[in-house]
Every structure is written in structure tokens, then in C-alpha cells.
Design a protein around this motif. Structure first.
Motif, short mmCIF file in Angstrom:
data_model
loop_
_atom_site.label_atom_id
_atom_site.label_comp_id
_atom_site.label_asym_id
_atom_site.label_seq_id
_atom_site.Cartn_x
_atom_site.Cartn_y
_atom_site.Cartn_z
N LEU A 43 0.83 -1.21 0.00
CA LEU A 43 0.00 0.00 0.00
C LEU A 43 0.86 1.26 0.00
N GLY A 44 1.84 1.31 0.89
CA GLY A 44 2.66 2.50 1.00
C GLY A 44 3.43 2.80 -0.27
N PHE A 45 4.03 1.77 -0.86
CA PHE A 45 4.85 2.01 -2.05
C PHE A 45 4.06 1.81 -3.34
N GLY A 46 3.30 0.72 -3.44
CA GLY A 46 2.56 0.45 -4.67
C GLY A 46 1.42 1.42 -4.87
N LEU A 47 0.44 1.30 -3.99
CA LEU A 47 -0.72 2.19 -4.07
C LEU A 47 -0.30 3.64 -3.89
N GLY A 48 0.73 3.84 -3.06
CA GLY A 48 1.25 5.19 -2.82
C GLY A 48 1.60 5.92 -4.11
N GLN A 49 2.10 5.17 -5.11
CA GLN A 49 2.43 5.80 -6.38
C GLN A 49 1.20 6.42 -7.03
N SER B 191 1.92 -1.55 -14.14
CA SER B 191 2.94 -0.59 -14.57
C SER B 191 3.66 0.09 -13.39
N VAL B 192 3.13 -0.11 -12.17
CA VAL B 192 3.79 0.46 -10.99
C VAL B 192 5.16 -0.18 -10.78
N TYR B 193 5.28 -1.44 -11.21
CA TYR B 193 6.51 -2.19 -10.95
C TYR B 193 7.56 -1.95 -12.04
#
Lengths: 251, 253
Positions: A43-49, B191-193
Motif C-alpha cells: 500500500l505505502g509504495f505500490g498504491l502510494g504511487q 505498470s507500478v513495478y
């Protein structure tokens, strides 16, 4: 038999759980530490984007990781409180459980309860500290959040222990988890600010102990109010639990 | 087919604990509401979606939650519940004293998992339609899609359950399922990765399951659905063969 007294014998009940923990702690790492850390990452890094790209005014310029980190810390403390207060208490009070054995010793039901709760506090401190350490490394929380996390865990553990020791059906505890704990988890400002809730719900959030815990972990300036709510729940739960334990174990 | 008898038995049991299934629908709906009114406001729309047209965040997440619910329901049935019947209650041993065979047991439990996956997906479809998250009749494809997901994971669950030594081993299942739930593009697009991670995520069965439901739910038919169908069918078929063999050995031994 006066259940009103509490003695140092509580240490023995603590010792029982400590002894078990020393043999099984490896298995608990996954559930209590890996679990919330996976949430922080996803959530913090993935969804955070996505959230940070949206640049929402609700977050007042902070990143989503800064927001969701302390929220997940409090939420995992709540789950810890529930997990320790529900299943093990229910099992221990059954025939063959350790409470049944303990009550034949000089320990009073109130000692058994206090000792078990003490162990929950110990576990909550240990596990929360591990999660908090990671959050601090990412600059997403302050060390003071540990107090909020431990109090949140106890604010759930004490009342739920009081319920679990007296109930006869484990399905009821599962129901509490699904219909009370999960909704609290979703709507107490863990994943999004409570100020985003529609009208009446925004006021209702004051009734959520998790929200008070989350606010404490985020370093809210109303910390005295949140502290008072959590401490009241712990004390209330403790008094109710002491009665329930006495009723159940001396009958 | 005698496996149907086992499905009937499960139906009779769930007559008393139907609220367990209710909770299974209740939970994704909670997630959906929390995401819809909460995270959705923070995110706005998701632009990187199949078809290219920006969608509301809740519409993006909803099919993924359904895929996860189908997966969890099926796995729960064939790992957690089946382990109880296998090792604790020894239900299957008494069944084998009747004309039922090990094969019937495996097929019956898998059949039941598919049935319940279908029922849960129908209820979920009704809810997301009511919330206005469905924009095309292609969304109806999520029902057979959820059944296929249930089939693939139920058979995998039967294989897994034959390897479990005690209740503690259940946590290894959690150790795989939870990261998969969090990282298989449930909450954000692939695409986030960075590129290498994208390739790895695409191999996850839950990623394929989500593709299978997300595309039609957003009203898009792409070859990606075909890939997902092939992946999950192959996974289910392979696991089914292994499951029948291993369960036979576990029950005989």
C-alpha cells in the motif's frame, strides 16, 4: 475467595505464556510482523504511487506512505489485541485448557487474567516495535507511536478477553472479527483520512477505538483525548474481565 | 455421479452455517466501500487500464476483489476445512466405508468449491452493479470466470492439503496467499513495478485470475482473457490429476 485482590501470582500466568512463546515464536513472526510489513510495502509504495500522483488535498502535502504507515501500525495492534484476547482465552477456559489447571493452584482468576493480559502487552510491545522500526527507517513514523500501538492492542484485548472467557461458541468470536473488527479496520482512518467519510459517519468515527489509536500513532495534537479513551477501554475491559474470569473459573 | 453426494452433504452442512458464506460476500463489499469512498477519493481515476479509458478506482479494484474472494473461498474449502475432515474428524475414512471412492471425495469437494465460487460471484456481481461499477454486459463473464478461478484454486488446495503435517502448516499457505493478494495488481496496475518484477507478477495465478475478471468487468475483450483461461484451465487440470492421485495415497496410507 475474594477476586478483588490481585497478587504477584499473576507472574506465574505470564510465565506460562512466556514459556510457550519461547518455543513457538518463530511461527508467530509471519503473522504478527511479516503480515503488516507486506501491507506497508504494497500500500505505502505500490498504491502510494497512484495516490501521490493524484496529489490529494486530504493528505495535506504528506506522502501516502507517511499516512498509511502509522495507520497500519495501529490496525495491526488492534488485530494483535483481538487475536490474543479471543482464541487463546477461549481455549484456555475450556476443559483441558491451562486456566482450568491454573485455578487449582493458589492463583486467583484475577491473577490468571492479569498475567495473561500482561503477556499480551509484552507481545504487543515486541511486535509493534519491530514494525515501527521499519517505519522509522522509511521516515514514516516516530518512536512515540509505540505507546499508541500498545494501548490500542490492550484496549481491544481486555474487553474481548472478558467476552471470550464467558462464551461457549468459537463461531461467535469469528463473527466479532468479521462484523466488528473488519469494519473498524476499514473505516477508522487506516487507509484514508476519516475526514473523507460522509457526514454522520465522520462523527461516528469517534466511537471507534481504532481511530483513537491511529490518531495517537500519527501524533495527533488531541493526544490527551485519545489517551483517555483508550485507557478507559482498558480499565473497563479489565474490570469486566476480572468478573467474567471469576464467574467462569470458580463455578 | 457419486461425487454429487458429497456436494449434497456440504450443502446440508452449510444450511446451518450459511452466514459463513454471507461473510465471504460481506468482506469484499466492505473493502469496496472503504476503497470507493476512501482510497478512491485519494486516487481519483486509474488511467493505466486495459482499453486505455480512465476508470474510477473502485471499478478498477472491484473485479480483483472478486477474484480474490473466489480464490480464498475455494482454498479455504479444500485446505482448512478439508484438513479437518481428513485428519481431525476423519470424515473421509467413514465415507470410504460406503460405495464412495477417493476419486469421488476429491471431485465432490472440488465441485462444491466451484459451486460456491459461482454463488458468491453472482451475489458480488449484483452488488457492484447496484453500486454502478458495471458498464458493459460483458461483465456477465465474471460468473464463469469466478467458477474457473474456484476450480483452479480448489484443485491446488487439494494438492496442498495432502502435504500438510499439522495445523501449524496452515501458516505457510497464508505466507503465499497474502503477498499474492497484495502484489498481484489487486490495488494498482502492473505498470507500478519495474520491468523484471512485472514479468514475475504475470506468472502468479492470482494475476491471471484478476486479468480474467478485470477485462470483461471493464467491458473489454482482449486476448489476455484467453491467456488467463488457458493458464487457469491448465493449472486446474494438472492439479486435479495430482490431487486425485495424492489424496488416494493419503487416504489409503
Amino acid at each position: 475467595m475474594s477476586a478483588g485482590r490481585m497478587s504477584v501470582l499473576a507472574v506465574h500466568e505470564f510465565g506460562y505464556w512466556w514459556h510457550r512463546y519461547r518455543r513457538t515464536w518463530r511461527g508467530t513472526v509471519v503473522i504478527s510482523i511479516a503480515n503488516p510489513l507486506l501491507f506497508v510495502t504494497a500500500l505505502g509504495f505500490g498504491l502510494g504511487q497512484l495516490v501521490d500522483a493524484g496529489n490529494s488535498a486530504y493528505l495535506h502535502g504528506g506522502s501516502y506512505l507517511d499516512f498509511v504507515g502509522p495507520g497500519l501500525l495501529a490496525a495491526s495492534a488492534m488485530q494483535m489485541g483481538f487475536v490474543h484476547g479471543a482464541g487463546p482465552v477461549f481455549q484456555s477456559a475450556r476443559p483441558g485448557g491451562n486456566y482450568r489447571a491454573a485455578v487449582t493452584t493458589p492463583m486467583e482468576p484475577s491473577d490468571i487474567f492479569a498475567g495473561h493480559l500482561l503477556f499480551t502487552a509484552f507481545r504487543a510491545t515486541l511486535d509493534s516495535a519491530a514494525i515501527l522500526l521499519v517505519l522509522i527507517i522509511f521516515g514514516a513514523a516516530s518512536p512515540a507511536a509505540l505507546v499508541g500501538a500498545v494501548l490500542t492492542a490492550l484496549a481491544f484485548a481486555a474487553p474481548i478477553s472478558a467476552y471470550a472467557v464467558s462464551t461457549d461458541r468459537p463461531a461467535k468470536l469469528t463473527a466479532v472479527f468479521r462484523f466488528v473488527i473488519m469494519p473498524l479496520y476499514m473505516f477508522s482512518g487506516t487507509f484514508f483520512p476519516a475526514s473523507q467519510l460522509p457526514g454522520p459517519l465522520r462523527e461516528l468515527v469517534w466511537l471507534s477505538p481504532l481511530w483513537h489509536g491511529t490518531e495517537l500513532c500519527r501524533g495527533s495534537s488531541y493526544y490527551a483525548v485519545h489517551l483517555a479513551v483508550l485507557i478507559a477501554l482498558i480499565l473497563g475491559g479489565f474490570l469486566a474481565g476480572r468478573r467474567a474470569y471469576t464467574r467462569r473459573l470458580t463455578a | 455421479m457419486s461425487a454429487a453426494v458429497l456436494v449434497e452433504r456440504n450443502l446440508m452442512i452449510y444450511k446451518h452455517t450459511w452466514y459463513v458464506l454471507l461473510a465471504e460476500i460481506f468482506e469484499p463489499i466492505l473493502y469496496l466501500l472503504s476503497i470507493g469512498v476512501g482510497i478512491g477519493v485519494l486516487v481519483g481515476t486509474v488511467t493505466d487500464v486495459p482499453g486505455g479509458e480512465p476508470v474510477r478506482y473502485a471499478a478498477f479494484v472491484a473485479p480483483a476483489l472478486l477474484a480474490t474472494a473466489a480464490m480464498n473461498g475455494a482454498m479455504n474449502e479444500t485446505t482448512f476445512l478439508m484438513y479437518g475432515k481428513l485428519k481431525t474428524d476423519r470424515t473421509y475414512e467413514s465415507m470410504l466405508a460406503t460405495p464412495l471412492t477417493e476419486r469421488d471425495v476429491a471431485l465432490g469437494e472440488i465441485g462444491w468449491a466451484v459451486l460456491r465460487g459461482t454463488v458468491v460471484s453472482l451475489a458480488f456481481l449484483a452488488v457492484i452493479t447496484a453500486l454502478g461499477l458495471v458498464r458493459s454486459p460483458w461483465a456477465l463473464l465474471v460468473v464463469p470466470g469466478a467458477a474457473l478461478i474456484a476450480f483452479a484454486f480448489a484443485t491446488a488446495g487439494v494438492v496442498v492439503v495432502t502435504y500438510l503435517r499439522d495445523w501449524q502448516d496452515m501458516q505457510y499457505i497464508q505466507l503465499v496467499m497474502l503477498p499474492m493478494f497484495l502484489f498481484a495488481t489487486t490495488f494498482y496496475p502492473l505498470s507500478v513495478y519495474p520491468r523484471p518484477v512485472q514479468v514475475a507478477v504475470q506468472w502468479l495465478p492470482l494475476y491471471q485470475a484478476i486479468e480474467l475478471l478485470r477485462n470483461p468487468a471493464l467491458g473489454i475483450l482482449t486476448p489476455k482473457i484467453l491467456v488467463a483461461v488457458l493458464y487457469l484451465t491448465a493449472m486446474g487440470a494438472l492439479c486435479l490429476v495430482i490431487a486425485v492421485r495424492r489424496l488416494g495415497r493419503t487416504l489409503a496410507g
